[in-house]
Every structure is written in C-alpha cells, then in structure tokens.
Design an enzyme around this catalytic site. Structure first.
Site, PDB file in Angstrom:
ATOM      1  N   ALA A   1       0.821  -1.221   0.000  1.00  0.00           N
ATOM      2  CA  ALA A   1       0.000   0.000   0.000  1.00  0.00           C
ATOM      3  C   ALA A   1       0.849   1.263   0.000  1.00  0.00           C
ATOM      4  O   ALA A   1       0.437   2.286  -0.543  1.00  0.00           O
ATOM      5  CB  ALA A   1      -0.951  -0.006   1.198  1.00  0.00           C
ATOM      6  N   THR A   2       2.035   1.213   0.593  1.00  0.00           N
ATOM      7  CA  THR A   2       2.899   2.396   0.565  1.00  0.00           C
ATOM      8  C   THR A   2       3.214   2.774  -0.880  1.00  0.00           C
ATOM      9  O   THR A   2       3.067   3.935  -1.284  1.00  0.00           O
ATOM     10  CB  THR A   2       4.212   2.134   1.335  1.00  0.00           C
ATOM     11  OG1 THR A   2       3.890   1.812   2.691  1.00  0.00           O
ATOM     12  CG2 THR A   2       5.128   3.340   1.296  1.00  0.00           C
TER      13      THR A   2
ATOM     14  N   CYS B   1       3.782   2.549  12.756  1.00  0.00           N
ATOM     15  CA  CYS B   1       4.711   3.213  11.847  1.00  0.00           C
ATOM     16  C   CYS B   1       5.379   4.395  12.521  1.00  0.00           C
ATOM     17  O   CYS B   1       6.433   4.836  12.105  1.00  0.00           O
ATOM     18  CB  CYS B   1       3.981   3.682  10.596  1.00  0.00           C
ATOM     19  SG  CYS B   1       3.188   2.332   9.752  1.00  0.00           S
TER      20      CYS B   1
ATOM     21  N   GLN C   1      -6.473  -0.906   5.325  1.00  0.00           N
ATOM     22  CA  GLN C   1      -7.161  -1.511   6.467  1.00  0.00           C
ATOM     23  C   GLN C   1      -8.552  -2.014   6.109  1.00  0.00           C
ATOM     24  O   GLN C   1      -9.094  -2.892   6.786  1.00  0.00           O
ATOM     25  CB  GLN C   1      -7.292  -0.492   7.607  1.00  0.00           C
ATOM     26  CG  GLN C   1      -5.976  -0.093   8.240  1.00  0.00           C
ATOM     27  CD  GLN C   1      -5.298  -1.233   8.981  1.00  0.00           C
ATOM     28  OE1 GLN C   1      -5.945  -2.175   9.463  1.00  0.00           O
ATOM     29  NE2 GLN C   1      -3.987  -1.158   9.082  1.00  0.00           N
TER      30      GLN C   1
ATOM     31  N   SER D   1      -3.249  -3.728   0.316  1.00  0.00           N
ATOM     32  CA  SER D   1      -2.021  -4.417   0.713  1.00  0.00           C
ATOM     33  C   SER D   1      -2.373  -5.829   1.157  1.00  0.00           C
ATOM     34  O   SER D   1      -3.304  -6.028   1.933  1.00  0.00           O
ATOM     35  CB  SER D   1      -1.387  -3.656   1.871  1.00  0.00           C
ATOM     36  OG  SER D   1      -0.250  -4.351   2.345  1.00  0.00           O
ATOM     37  N   ALA D   2      -1.612  -6.822   0.698  1.00  0.00           N
ATOM     38  CA  ALA D   2      -1.949  -8.217   1.009  1.00  0.00           C
ATOM     39  C   ALA D   2      -1.735  -8.556   2.482  1.00  0.00           C
ATOM     40  O   ALA D   2      -2.514  -9.309   3.069  1.00  0.00           O
ATOM     41  CB  ALA D   2      -1.127  -9.162   0.126  1.00  0.00           C
ATOM     42  N   HIS D   3      -0.680  -7.989   3.098  1.00  0.00           N
ATOM     43  CA  HIS D   3      -0.344  -8.477   4.440  1.00  0.00           C
ATOM     44  C   HIS D   3      -1.280  -7.955   5.524  1.00  0.00           C
ATOM     45  O   HIS D   3      -1.175  -8.361   6.689  1.00  0.00           O
ATOM     46  CB  HIS D   3       1.126  -8.185   4.785  1.00  0.00           C
ATOM     47  CG  HIS D   3       1.452  -6.784   5.180  1.00  0.00           C
ATOM     48  ND1 HIS D   3       1.494  -6.381   6.494  1.00  0.00           N
ATOM     49  CD2 HIS D   3       1.766  -5.695   4.448  1.00  0.00           C
ATOM     50  CE1 HIS D   3       1.833  -5.096   6.540  1.00  0.00           C
ATOM     51  NE2 HIS D   3       1.997  -4.655   5.310  1.00  0.00           N
TER      52      HIS D   3
ATOM     53  N   THR E   1       9.841  -7.213 -12.607  1.00  0.00           N
ATOM     54  CA  THR E   1       9.375  -8.599 -12.646  1.00  0.00           C
ATOM     55  C   THR E   1       8.331  -8.838 -11.563  1.00  0.00           C
ATOM     56  O   THR E   1       8.541  -8.478 -10.403  1.00  0.00           O
ATOM     57  CB  THR E   1      10.567  -9.551 -12.455  1.00  0.00           C
ATOM     58  OG1 THR E   1      11.509  -9.286 -13.485  1.00  0.00           O
ATOM     59  CG2 THR E   1      10.124 -10.999 -12.516  1.00  0.00           C
TER      60      THR E   1
HETATM   61  C1  LIG Z   1      -0.244  -0.852   6.578  1.00  0.00           C
HETATM   62  C2  LIG Z   1      -0.762   0.371   5.964  1.00  0.00           C
HETATM   63  C3  LIG Z   1      -0.104   0.982   4.898  1.00  0.00           C
HETATM   64  C4  LIG Z   1       1.217   0.479   4.362  1.00  0.00           C
HETATM   65  O1  LIG Z   1       1.045  -0.727   3.669  1.00  0.00           O
HETATM   66  P1  LIG Z   1       2.296  -1.597   3.224  1.00  0.00           P
HETATM   67  O2  LIG Z   1       1.701  -2.629   2.329  1.00  0.00           O
HETATM   68  O3  LIG Z   1       2.871  -2.163   4.473  1.00  0.00           O
HETATM   69  O4  LIG Z   1       3.229  -0.696   2.494  1.00  0.00           O
HETATM   70  C5  LIG Z   1      -0.666   2.108   4.346  1.00  0.00           C
HETATM   71  N1  LIG Z   1      -1.814   2.602   4.801  1.00  0.00           N
HETATM   72  C6  LIG Z   1      -2.489   2.047   5.818  1.00  0.00           C
HETATM   73  C7  LIG Z   1      -3.788   2.631   6.268  1.00  0.00           C
HETATM   74  C8  LIG Z   1      -1.984   0.906   6.442  1.00  0.00           C
HETATM   75  O5  LIG Z   1      -2.646   0.364   7.449  1.00  0.00           O
END
Ligand SMILES: *Cc1c(COP(=O)(O)O)cnc(C)c1O
Length: 385
Positions: A75-76, A330, A183, A203-205, A244
């Site tokens: 997501a970053t 963060c 989120q 973001s997948a994680h 890639t």
């Molecule tokens: C975790 C998070 C991110 C960053 O996501 P990454 O995939 O770890 O780079 C950005 N925005 C929000 C709201 C998040 O919770």
C-alpha cells in the site's frame, strides 16, 4: 520466534498468512517459478496465466475490470504511485491536493513531497470521532484541485470515512478520488463503483496474505484516471509499474481477498462481539478509560483506548504477553504521540496513554479474557505506583 502464549492483538500492523493462502502460493515457489514476462516458453506462460487469473479474481472482488488492477509492492507504493502519479499525470496541470490529518504516513509524506515541489496541499481536520467534515471538504475543492486522498478506514482508531459522499462530491467536481484501503480491504465489502473510487490502494499483508505485495486500482474509463509512472524499466503493468512480478505473492493476495470476502459477514460479527467483550471488561473494571474514535463507525476488530494516569509505552513494556501497540506502529520508535490521536483533540497526556487493540482471524474469547485481565491488572498497578 515469539512464544505462542503471547496473545497477538496487533492485526492492524500485520496479519499472519492464512494456511490456505500459503497453500495456493507454494507451487509458484517450486515448479511454477517462471517469469510472467517470458513469452517464449511454457514456464513463462504458466506464470503469466497465474498472474492474469489473480488479476481477474482481485478485480472481481472489488467490482473492477482486470486491466484496472496494477500490482505493486504494497500500500505504501500504491499510495505513492496514486498521489505522485496523479499530480504529474494531470493534463490540466492543476496544483492542489486535499488530504486528511489522520491519514497514514504513506499518504501524508507523498503529499508533503508535493508541497515541497510547490503544490498547494490542504490537510483537513477531523471531528472528535475522527471523521472528515464534508462541508469543509466541499468548500476546499476548487478549480485547481486535482486529487482528494482520504482513507476508507483508519489504521489506529478504525474509524470509517463517508467515502460514498466523498466519491460523489469528487465526481461532480471533476476531481480524482484516491483512497488508502489498506485496512478496509478484506474487512469491508469494497466496490470501486459504489463510492465511486478512482484510485484505491490495497495491501496483502493486512488481509492474511504475504508481505511485499499490494495493488492499485486505476479507473480506466468514465473517467479515466491518468497517472504518470514513478519508475521506468520495461512495459510491465501497462508501463505504470515496471519490474518482474512476484508471482507467488500475487497469487497469494488474490486468494487472501477471496477468502476474506467469503467469510466477511460471519467474521465481522464474531470480531465485533469479541471487541465488545474486550471493551466491557476494561470499562467495567477501570475508571478513567476513554474510547478513541467513533463508537459505531469503526472496523469490527478495532479498539483504541486511553487510560488516564498511565503511560502507553510503559504499559506495553509491562505487558510482554500481549502483542498490542501504543499509537501507530509506523510512528513508534519516535517519542511523539500519535498524530491521529492528536487530530481528535486528545491531550498529549491521553494520547500517550493509549493502546490500540487489533483483533483478527485467530483471536479467541479466551485470549480476549486473558488480555483484558492483564491490561486491567497492569493499569491498576501503574496508577497505584
Ligand atoms: C499498513 C498500511 C499501509 C502500508 O502498507 P504496506 O503494504 O505495508 O506498504 C498504508 N496505509 C495504511 C492505512 C496501512 O494500514
């Protein structure tokens, strides 16, 4: 390795990979290792087919078209591509961007970068529950506004923004609407046409998938969101994000979102009940506790509490058997209190006295009871000292 007896209540920071997701990924670390860009042989075709299948599944889950999904590292990166890419890609060269004081640093920092380059950046305040003022937003949108970036759900206090109203307003005024849904994806039912969103970061994680992969939805028509790339080096992802592709991670992300959507209603209900249980146990046994964020408009697994007369960091140190965070993960490491809690108007003291609980798929009633008991015990101890 952390001991298994440590109760993990930090699912806003990251989530474990679901075993079903891992299972889907494994073949692509083994015999299916091909490069999805290799067009001349079966290894490449197989990898490419897996990527395109994942793209279709992700798109279907979000109500998007497959070509509107751009794979990124998380997501970053999605947020950076959306904000900086839209600013540079705007044909009318408009110079004004609007965002919210409670956004994640992955939105605020690219906006600051734009400001340093001469852009006009409006950072809107929130009310005491963390919600944007729609009238103020409307009044702030002007001729020069190219983009509004406001998240779906906050990573610290779980508050949900009125994205339908924001999306409609942006559409009426010809402004792009980007939303950080890191989120929200997998926790709410997101449809890109419902808001409507023009750009959406996931973001997948954060949804029981692997770390290091994410996606950006980029609306392709009516209206098309024009982005300029942030990096160069090949034609991958329609030249918007060359490099890639991490095939196993992409396969895992698509599977993760599918599972989350399949189980959404029952899991939301379960998490909400557990969250209520946790809050009741804390609020009934302790005085001087404050719920941060909105009482109802929040993610089902989120609880953010300030405890009068204690220090959040000290509380954490005394609670090694509970994995929670104080303020934003963060921002931790820095001594300043969370910018999100400050934006709610909390005193410095109360902002420093907060814990964020993030409940998730593995959380059980027994864990909630154990965590609550330990937190209550430790808060009492620190208040007496
Ligand atoms: C975790 C998070 C991110 C960053 O996501 P990454 O995939 O770890 O780079 C950005 N925005 C929000 C709201 C998040 O919770």
């Amino acid at each position: 390795m952390p001991r298994r007896s440590v109760v993990y209540l930090d699912h806003h920071a990251t989530t474990p990979v679901d075993p079903r997701v891992l299972e889907a990924m494994l073949p692509f670390f083994r015999e299916g290792f091909g490069n999805a860009a290799s067009v001349s042989h079966a290894y490449g075709w197989h990898a490419e087919a897996a990527v395109e299948d994942a793209r279709e599944r992700l798109a279907a889950a979000l109500g998007a078209r497959p070509r509107e999904i751009v794979f990124t590292s998380g997501a970053t990166e999605s947020n950076n591509l959306a904000i900086l890419g839209a600013a540079e890609g705007d044909r009318r060269r408009r110079q004004h961007v609007i965002t919210l004081a409670t956004e994640h640093p992955a939105v605020l920092d690219p906006c600051r970068h734009l400001a340093a380059r001469g852009f006009d950046v409006s950072v809107l305040d929130v009310d005491e529950h963390g919600i944007v003022d729609l009238d103020e937003l409307e009044a702030t949108v002007g001729e020069q506004t190219l983009l509004v970036s406001i998240m779906v759900a906050n990573n610290e206090i779980g508050v949900l923004q009125p994205v339908e109203e924001i999306g409609r307003l942006c559409r009426e005024r010809g402004v792009l609407f980007h939303s950080d849904a890191a989120q929200a994806a997998g926790r709410l039912r997101l449809q890109v046409d419902a808001a409507p969103f023009d750009l959406l970061s996931i973001s997948a994680h954060k949804m029981y998938g692997p770390k290091g992969v994410g996606a950006l939805f980029v609306r392709s028509r009516r209206p098309r969101a024009r982005l300029s790339p942030r990096q160069y080096g090949g034609g991958h992802e329609r030249a918007l994000r060359p490099g890639t592709l991490p095939v196993p991670l992409i396969v895992g992300m698509a599977r993760a979102l599918e599972i989350a959507m399949d189980e959404l209603e029952s899991e939301s209900r379960r998490l909400q009940e557990l969250r209520e249980r946790l809050w009741k146990q804390i609020a009934c046994r302790l005085s001087g506790v404050h719920l941060n964020g909105h009482p109802e408009r929040r993610l089902p697994g989120n609880l953010n509490v300030s405890f009068e007369g204690v220090d959040g960091e000290r509380l954490l140190l005394a609670l090694p058997e509970v994995a929670v965070s104080s303020g934003s993960a963060c921002a931790s490491g820095r001594p300043e209190p969370s910018h999100v809690l400050a934006a709610l108007g909390l005193s410095l003291e109360l902002a420093r006295a907060s814990l964020r609980f993030g409940l998730g798929r593995g959380t059980t009633e027994d864990e909630i009871d154990r965590a609550a008991a330990r937190v209550v015990e430790e808060v009492r101890k620190q208040r007496e000292a």
